[in-house]
Structures are given as structure tokens and as C-alpha cells.
Design an enzyme around this catalytic site. Structure first.
Site, PDB file in Angstrom:
ATOM      1  N   ARG A  50      -2.927   7.532   1.872  1.00  0.00           N
ATOM      2  CA  ARG A  50      -3.348   7.508   0.464  1.00  0.00           C
ATOM      3  C   ARG A  50      -3.736   8.905   0.018  1.00  0.00           C
ATOM      4  NH1 ARG A  50      -6.788   2.976   2.262  1.00  0.00           N
ATOM      5  NH2 ARG A  50      -5.479   1.139   1.953  1.00  0.00           N
ATOM      6  N   PHE A  77       3.134  -3.608  -4.188  1.00  0.00           N
ATOM      7  CA  PHE A  77       2.416  -4.306  -3.103  1.00  0.00           C
ATOM      8  C   PHE A  77       1.044  -3.635  -2.961  1.00  0.00           C
ATOM      9  CE2 PHE A  77       6.970  -4.376  -2.175  1.00  0.00           C
ATOM     10  CZ  PHE A  77       7.228  -5.723  -1.971  1.00  0.00           C
ATOM     11  N   ASP A 127       1.112  -6.669  -7.588  1.00  0.00           N
ATOM     12  CA  ASP A 127       0.917  -7.476  -6.376  1.00  0.00           C
ATOM     13  C   ASP A 127       1.069  -8.939  -6.786  1.00  0.00           C
ATOM     14  OD1 ASP A 127      -0.656  -6.794  -3.430  1.00  0.00           O
ATOM     15  OD2 ASP A 127      -0.519  -8.903  -4.060  1.00  0.00           O
ATOM     16  N   SER A 128       1.619  -9.752  -5.878  1.00  0.00           N
ATOM     17  CA  SER A 128       1.815 -11.165  -6.232  1.00  0.00           C
ATOM     18  C   SER A 128       0.517 -11.963  -6.114  1.00  0.00           C
ATOM     19  CB  SER A 128       2.893 -11.780  -5.335  1.00  0.00           C
ATOM     20  OG  SER A 128       2.538 -11.598  -3.987  1.00  0.00           O
ATOM     21  N   ASN A 136       5.908 -10.981  -8.414  1.00  0.00           N
ATOM     22  CA  ASN A 136       6.716 -10.696  -7.238  1.00  0.00           C
ATOM     23  C   ASN A 136       7.429  -9.352  -7.473  1.00  0.00           C
ATOM     24  OD1 ASN A 136       8.798 -10.547  -5.359  1.00  0.00           O
ATOM     25  ND2 ASN A 136       9.088 -12.760  -5.348  1.00  0.00           N
ATOM     26  N   ASP A 176       4.755  -0.523  -0.204  1.00  0.00           N
ATOM     27  CA  ASP A 176       3.972  -0.846   1.000  1.00  0.00           C
ATOM     28  C   ASP A 176       3.943  -2.361   1.208  1.00  0.00           C
ATOM     29  OD1 ASP A 176       2.271  -0.670   3.171  1.00  0.00           O
ATOM     30  OD2 ASP A 176       0.457  -0.441   1.959  1.00  0.00           O
ATOM     31  N   CYS A 233       5.014  -1.736   8.164  1.00  0.00           N
ATOM     32  CA  CYS A 233       3.945  -2.059   9.111  1.00  0.00           C
ATOM     33  C   CYS A 233       4.490  -2.987  10.193  1.00  0.00           C
ATOM     34  CB  CYS A 233       2.747  -2.666   8.414  1.00  0.00           C
ATOM     35  SG  CYS A 233       3.147  -4.126   7.466  1.00  0.00           S
TER      36      CYS A 233
HETATM   37  N1  SAH Z   1      -0.842  -0.962  -0.342  1.00  0.00           N
HETATM   38  C1  SAH Z   1      -1.970  -1.788   0.019  1.00  0.00           C
HETATM   39  C2  SAH Z   1      -1.687  -2.751   1.140  1.00  0.00           C
HETATM   40  C3  SAH Z   1      -0.501  -3.666   0.909  1.00  0.00           C
HETATM   41  S1  SAH Z   1      -0.544  -5.130   1.829  1.00  0.00           S
HETATM   42  C4  SAH Z   1      -3.161  -0.887   0.346  1.00  0.00           C
HETATM   43  O1  SAH Z   1      -3.031   0.335   0.409  1.00  0.00           O
HETATM   44  O2  SAH Z   1      -4.251  -1.419   0.535  1.00  0.00           O
HETATM   45  C5  SAH Z   1       0.750  -6.039   1.167  1.00  0.00           C
HETATM   46  C6  SAH Z   1       0.470  -6.681  -0.175  1.00  0.00           C
HETATM   47  O3  SAH Z   1       1.691  -7.230  -0.653  1.00  0.00           O
HETATM   48  C7  SAH Z   1      -0.510  -7.849  -0.187  1.00  0.00           C
HETATM   49  O4  SAH Z   1      -1.550  -7.559  -1.065  1.00  0.00           O
HETATM   50  C8  SAH Z   1       0.300  -9.060  -0.693  1.00  0.00           C
HETATM   51  O5  SAH Z   1      -0.431  -9.877  -1.594  1.00  0.00           O
HETATM   52  C9  SAH Z   1       1.428  -8.401  -1.416  1.00  0.00           C
HETATM   53  N2  SAH Z   1       2.708  -9.121  -1.495  1.00  0.00           N
HETATM   54  C10 SAH Z   1       3.362  -9.784  -0.507  1.00  0.00           C
HETATM   55  N3  SAH Z   1       4.573 -10.196  -0.937  1.00  0.00           N
HETATM   56  C11 SAH Z   1       4.693  -9.773  -2.219  1.00  0.00           C
HETATM   57  C12 SAH Z   1       5.727  -9.863  -3.198  1.00  0.00           C
HETATM   58  N4  SAH Z   1       6.889 -10.441  -2.930  1.00  0.00           N
HETATM   59  N5  SAH Z   1       5.513  -9.294  -4.405  1.00  0.00           N
HETATM   60  C13 SAH Z   1       4.340  -8.676  -4.680  1.00  0.00           C
HETATM   61  N6  SAH Z   1       3.346  -8.553  -3.793  1.00  0.00           N
HETATM   62  C14 SAH Z   1       3.510  -9.100  -2.584  1.00  0.00           C
END
Ligand code: SAH
Length: 391
Positions: A207, A223, A245-246, A273, A294, A334
Site C-alpha cells: 500500500r 476488491f 467491493d462486492s 461484482n 487485489d 494471494c
Molecule cells: N485490497 C484489500 C484486500 C482485498 S481482499 C486490502 O488491501 O485490504 C478481497 C476482497 O474482494 C474482499 O473484500 C471481498 O469482499 C472482495 N470480493 C471477492 N469477490 C469479489 C467480486 N467478484 N467483486 C468484488 N469484490 C469481491
């Protein structure tokens, strides 16, 4: 102590000092072995190799605790806890949130402890570590005087070990919201309901690295979870950020986090999504200068790798399409099964299909409180590439 014997064919793998011995690498186990029991590992020629704990029910049958014959005493466990905590001392000058114990990487397989302003989130994910639960709790209290301890053990891992799920507040009072201070940024952490162990601490360093290049840029944090990437970028002078984020709960948290950092008017949040929303962003001809991808792990097993590659390709093409000239795109995987080579491969395919070259700027890894050990390939699980779009 009971003995288990390594198969001859597994000797070369053992010589690389691994963390795990699979059931298939061991001669048949004595039926008297209990789940989680300490055992000695011997070579086919009956030389001592290692001390570990066994779980005949798990594919990872033996988790190594030491390569010496010295027993794994309560004092030794405490010493390892202490050593791991000390290792994070300088990090904790810059943030009040860190992973204090990272399982095998801290010689404590099956144990994860995160600290958020001295509220501890605990995971005991193996039968062998479960046996030490009372001692672990007692030692953590003694070493850290925590304000609270909450059990957030991973249900799936416990299932694979033949253990019941284990969750809930163990000690003290866990507030609805804990204030995490990460290098000048503030985040509300909801340990009682949040995902994972509370927050994605492993991305801390990344970050900051991206925030360094954020000045004046329009950021797209895909995400986003609590919005860690976008918020750090805004604090370093990004022009604006769109968070997607979803999870409704994650979006709520982003809203709170923006306000905790007095950035309310710099962030937009969409709960959707990402796969669908990228299409809509393109239709609206929105453009961004720093795009973060991410996603959660798409490939939990090797078999899922192909599907994961397809998902990734779609996302990278989508990102390239909403990228302004000279935009930067950061990809994070990850999943152990989607490493740097796979990420680069899929990015190359996306680059080819969108007729846009990509310059490699940086390679990123998980932060140092999640140590990656060369001898344990699975411990290096978070990898990222930052590209500049050459258009
Ligand atoms: N970038 C974040 C961590 C991401 S974790 C950080 O720095 O803290 C992954 C995230 O993706 C989760 O919050 C989950 O809710 C979201 N997620 C999972 N599938 C998704 C989708 N299809 N569309 C949007 N968000 C999604």
C-alpha cells in the site's frame, strides 16, 4: 516418544529442510498414534531426522518443529512466541497492527496471532497446536498483556485436521471497532464480524509503495475491502479514488475509513461484482491512472489454476481498457498456485489481446510480519507486479 519413518524416496525432499511431511512420504503409521501427538521422524536407516507433531487424519501428516532431538517443551514454545514478537518490534513503531505469529514461518505451525492495538486475533488451525491452547493463551497474556483475545480459527483448515470449529471471544472485551493506525492512515477494524482475521496486514508495505506513486492520480481500488490501498493513496495526494467491493460490509467500512481520515469528498464507493462493474466503467468511459487488482484467491488448488488464469485475464484486460495513458496497474495474487510466472504469463496474454504493451515497474511481496522462508515454498503466497501501461 513414538517414531515414524520417512520413505527413502522422500529423503531428497527432506534434505531441503521443509516444514511439512505428507502422509504419502511416510512408511505406514503405527495405529496407536493420536492426533496432534509429538513424534520423532527417522530415516529408513534409522537415523534421527526431526521432531514434529503428527496428524494421521491430515494429508500434511507431520509438521516439523525442530531438526534436533531436543523436546518441544512449554518453555520452548514460549521462547518461540517471544522471539516472533521481538522480530516485529521495529514494525510496531510504525503501526499498531501486525501479525505477531505466522505459523510455520515462526516455527509455530498451525498458530496465527494478529494484534490490533493490543487486541489479539488468534487462529489455532491444527490438532498439534490445539494441544497447546492453554499454554498459548497463558503465554500470550504474560508476554503481551493484551486487552482482549478473540478466536478466529479457520474453519476449513480445522476441518481438514478433523477438528471442530472454534470461534468467539476468549478473553477480555472486544470493542465493536478498533482503531488501527498504519503509517499515518487510520482504519476501523471490526474483529467481531470482519473477514479473515480482521484486516489484510500482509499488504501494508505494498500500500505504501503504491501510495508513493499516487500523487495527482485517479485511483481505482478493485476488491478494496476496507479500502487500504485507496486511502493510503489519497493521503499521499491522489486526486480521487473509486472503491469497489462486492461485500456491503466492506463498503460500509470504506465509508467509515474515509471519514476517519477526513477524505469523505475524495472517495466514491460502489458495492458490486468487479467483473461486471469493469464493463460498466468502460461503457461510461471512465479513466484511471492507478488501478489496483487485489482479488481473493481464485486458485486454492493446482487444479483451479486454469480457471484462475481465465479470471485474471478478464480482469487485466478490463483494467487496461479503463487505464488512462501512462496509467499504472498493480496485480496481486494471494494464491500460492498463481505465482509471479503465472501472473506475468496471464498479463502477457491480456497485453496481447488488448494490443497494449506493459512495462514492469516493481515486484511486490507480502510484508515482513508474514515471513516467507525459502525452504517452505508455500510460505511465499502473496506476489504482485506493478505495470505501467504503454499507451
Ligand atoms: N485490497 C484489500 C484486500 C482485498 S481482499 C486490502 O488491501 O485490504 C478481497 C476482497 O474482494 C474482499 O473484500 C471481498 O469482499 C472482495 N470480493 C471477492 N469477490 C469479489 C467480486 N467478484 N467483486 C468484488 N469484490 C469481491
Amino acid at each position: 516418544m513414538q517414531k515414524v519413518t520417512l520413505k527413502k524416496s522422500a529423503l531428497p525432499a527432506f534434505r531441503t529442510l521443509p516444514a511439512w511431511i505428507y502422509g504419502s512420504q511416510l512408511e505406514s503409521l503405527p495405529s496407536s498414534l493420536e492426533q496432534g501427538e509429538l513424534v520423532h521422524l527417522y530415516s529408513p536407516k534409522q537415523e534421527f531426522l526431526a521432531l514434529g507433531y503428527i496428524n494421521p487424519k491430515s494429508q500434511i501428516a507431520l509438521r516439523i518443529l525442530s531438526f534436533t532431538q531436543k523436546s518441544f517443551t512449554p518453555e520452548e514454545l514460549k521462547k518461540r512466541l517471544q522471539k516472533a514478537i521481538l522480530k516485529r518490534e521495529s514494525l510496531l513503531l510504525k503501526t499498531n497492527g501486525a501479525r505477531l505469529i505466522h505459523s510455520e514461518s515462526d516455527e509455530l505451525p498451525g498458530l496465527i496471532v494478529d494484534s490490533y492495538a493490543n487486541h489479539l486475533s488468534l487462529q489455532i488451525n491444527t490438532a498439534g497446536m490445539e494441544r497447546f491452547r492453554p499454554l498459548i493463551l497463558e503465554s500470550l497474556k504474560e508476554l503481551l498483556s493484551p486487552l482482549s483475545i478473540i478466536d478466529k480459527s479457520d474453519e476449513k483448515s480445522r476441518q481438514l485436521e478433523g477438528l471442530e470449529s472454534s470461534n468467539g471471544v476468549i478473553f477480555g472485551e472486544v470493542p465493536q471497532e478498533i482503531l488501527l493506525q498504519e503509517e499515518g492512515a487510520r482504519f476501523g477494524i471490526n474483529l467481531l464480524e470482519g473477514q479473515k482475521t480482521g484486516y489484510y496486514l500482509d499488504q501494508r508495505q505494498n500500500r505504501l509503495l503504491l501510495a508513493e506513486m499516487a500523487k495527482g492520480r485517479r485511483v481505482l481500488d478493485l476488491f478494496c475491502n476496507g479500502g487500504g490501498f485507496g486511502i493510503h493513496a489519497l493521503l499521499k495526494g491522489a486526486k480521487e479514488a473509486l472503491f469497489i467491493d462486492s461485500s456491503e460490509m466492506a463498503c460500509e467500512q470504506v465509508k467509515k475509513n474515509l471519514s476517519l481520515n477526513q477524505l469523505e469528498n475524495k472517495g466514491r464507493i460502489i458495492s458490486a461484482n468487479v467483473f461486471d462493474e469493469l464493463k460498466r466503467l468502460r461503457e461510461r468511459e471512465e479513466k484511471f491512472d492507478l488501478i489496483i487488482l487485489d482479488p481473493p484467491s481464485f486458485a486454492k488448488t493446482k487444479e483451479q489454476q486454469k480457471g484462475a488464469m481465465n479470471g485474471w485475464k478478464y480482469l487485466i484486460i478490463g483494467a487496461i481498457k479503463v487505464a488512462a495513458p501512462k496509467a499504472r496497474i498493480a496485480l496481486y495474487s494471494c494464491s500460492y498456485h498463481m505465482g509471479l510466472n503465472e501472473l506475468a504469463q496471464v498479463a502477457l496474454e491480456a497485453s496481447r489481446d488488448s494490443y497494449t504493451r506493459l512495462q514492469i515497474l516493481q515486484y511486490h511481496l507480502q510484508d515482513i510480519d508474514h515471513p516467507a522462508i525459502l525452504n517452505m515454498p508455500h510460505s511465499l503466497y502473496l506476489r504482485g507486479i506493478v505495470f505501467e501501461v504503454l499507451k
